[in-house]
Design an enzyme around this catalytic site. Structure first.
Site, PDB file in Angstrom:
ATOM      1  N   GLU A   1      -8.678  -8.900  11.779  1.00 18.73           N
ATOM      2  CA  GLU A   1      -8.072  -7.955  10.839  1.00 18.73           C
ATOM      3  C   GLU A   1      -9.150  -7.218  10.043  1.00 18.73           C
ATOM      4  OE1 GLU A   1      -4.895  -7.124  10.853  1.00 18.73           O
ATOM      5  OE2 GLU A   1      -4.641  -8.580  12.461  1.00 18.73           O
TER       6      GLU A   1
ATOM      7  N   ARG B   1       0.807  -1.224   0.000  1.00 16.78           N
ATOM      8  CA  ARG B   1       0.000   0.000   0.000  1.00 16.78           C
ATOM      9  C   ARG B   1       0.841   1.277   0.000  1.00 16.78           C
ATOM     10  NH1 ARG B   1      -3.893  -0.993   4.840  1.00 16.78           N
ATOM     11  NH2 ARG B   1      -2.415  -2.651   5.333  1.00 16.78           N
TER      12      ARG B   1
END
Ligand code: UD1
Ligand code: MG
Length: 458
Positions: free
Chosen positions: A154, A17
């Protein structure tokens, strides 16, 4: 207690990312790679050894501080695989702190609190959590009705995560202390999720085995921020900058415009120095006490003595001694050494040169590969012709020399102490001490010139 601890720093993630060719943990925060911040915090908190998990050939191992051990993650993805990669570095019976290389602002104090809680609680695992950050993207801490930690969910990809979990504000910060044996036994029992082996999956395994898990909920959000994107990096940078400026301010430095000031980690600044707007201090820069820096000045890898002033200037690899004045609009390049009380003025560039104590180069000059003696005065527009197209040569201007404006020194050339140079000279031969060196065409005046051309025009 904390001294017996080994710290594992996970630094081998893909960091997709970040959209970067540079490994995530090497992205600098206030000039220092993220992973170095984490290593420094682990050491300051008393970790006996620091083992950093890297990928072979990613360049992370090469930049690590001295004494940091390296474990290569060659198999698998995810934080669980990262810890497994360091298994051989952990001796049986050891306690292990697991830290994330992408949590740069973790403080030694907070780690100390975590270590202490782990010992006091007699836990097999102690994790660090906070509810003071925007929880988006982080692992959420799901607790049992009795308050004990059940598991981490998560939310990097929130699709399919139950709304009641997404509503939880408490997040896992990716910083833990484990009983090493229990950790590696539990890791052997976990599988993969979304192609990754999650370290957090060991928590339910430990719980099922009846081993106690403790959690330290912190309000120190600066310490908590994790960096997964360059937007996160901006946030970490802002918080780190504030922390650095505050530490200098508490030590006696005045910042007139902190929001436009950038001071990198590791820069030293003496007390009663005033830093104006638009100042950037980088790398191994050391500024003395009582200096005036800025406005609009960038200083990299340079040293300034006490009471020096540096205004609207750009310095790299330079040394400026006590009481010297630089700028406005000066450019000091590597190897520039400005002596005590000397002055480098407006539109002056200095490179690889010694400027003697009390010497002055006030206006529009280039001084390269030169030695300017104490108390010399280099007039406006003086240039050292230091490069003959193949090699660099030195110019030596003795102490107390007075040069005229618009002089060129064709190096190698020596001007003796106390000599004078006539304005507009091209000095290509040595000038003896105390002499006047002058080299310029004789002036010729043609009388009646304007009358004559007017006549010629009719
Ligand atoms: C992780 C936690 C999450 C927590 C967050 C806090 C897991 C599964 N999730 O998520 O609960 O809220 O940190 O910031 O642990 N790394 C490796 N090898 C790998 C993968 C990662 O060394 O194969 C390193 C990374 O370089 C990074 C750290 O481990 O420094 C964390 O990895 P990252 O992928 O950023 O995990 P998060 O999604 O942030
Ligand atoms: Mg992360």
């Amino acid at each position: 207690m904390a001294g017996e601890l080994t710290a594992l720093v996970m630094a081998a993630g893909k960091g997709t990312r970040m959209r970067s060719s540079l490994p995530k943990v090497l992205h600098p925060v206030c000039g220092r790679p993220m992973v170095e911040w984490v290593v420094a915090a682990a050491r300051a908190a008393g970790a006996r050894r620091v083992v950093c998990v890297t990928r072979p050939g990613d360049g992370v191992a090469e930049g690590l501080p001295d004494g940091v051990e390296v474990a290569e993650q060659t198999d698998g993805e995810g934080t669980g695989s990262a810890v497994l990669a360091a298994r051989a570095a952990v001796a049986p019976g050891e306690r292990v702190a697991v830290l994330s290389g992408d949590q740069p602002l973790i403080s030694a104090e907070l780690l100390g609190e975590l270590f202490d809680l782990h010992a006091a609680a007699g836990a097999a695992a102690t994790l660090l959590t906070t509810d003071g950050l925007d929880p988006a993207g982080y692992g959420r801490v799901v607790r049992l009705p009795n308050g004990a930690v059940e598991r981490i969910v998560e939310t990097k990809d929130p699709t399919g995560v139950p709304p009641e979990v997404l509503a939880l504000r408490e997040i896992n910060l990716g910083t833990y202390v484990f009983d090493g044996d229990a950790l590696f036994d539990a890791l052997a029992a976990i599988g993969t999720e979304a192609g990754e082996r999650y370290l957090t999956a060991v928590l339910p395994v430990l719980r099922e085995r009846g081993l106690p898990i403790a959690a330290h909920l912190t309000g120190d959000v600066d310490s908590a921020v994790g960096v997964n994107s360059r937007a996160d990096l901006m946030d970490a940078e802002r918080r780190a900058q504030r922390r650095i400026l505050e530490a200098h301010a508490l030590a006696g430095v005045t910042f007139l415009a902190p929001d436009s000031t950038r001071v990198e980690a590791g820069v030293e600044i003496g007390g009663d120095t005033v830093v104006g707007p638009g100042v950037t201090l980088r790398g191994q820069t050391r500024i003395g006490a009582g200096c005036e820096i800025g406005p609009q000045t960038t200083i990299t890898d340079s040293t300034l003595g006490d009471g020096a002033a540096c205004v609207h200037s750009f310095l790299v690899g330079a040394r400026v001694d006590a009481g010297a004045a630089v700028g406005p609009f000066a450019y000091l390049r590597p190897g520039a050494h400005v002596g005590e009380g000397a002055k480098i003025g407006t539109f002056v560039e200095v490179k690889n040169s010694e400027i003697g104590a009390g010497a002055k180069v006030p206006h529009l000059s280039y001084i390269g590969d030169a030695d300017v003696g104490d108390g010399a005065n280099v007039a406006a527009g003086n240039i050292t012709a230091n490069y003959d197209g193949r090699r660099k040569h030195r110019t030596k201007i003795g102490s107390g020399v007075r040069t005229g404006v618009n002089t060129s020194f064709v190096a190698p050339v020596v001007v003796g102490d106390g000599a004078y140079i006539g304005a507009g000279s091209v000095i290509s031969k040595d000038v003896p001490p105390g002499a006047l060196g002058i080299s310029r065409p004789q002036q010729k005046n043609i009388d009646g010139y304007s009358e004559r051309i007017e006549k010629e025009r009719g």
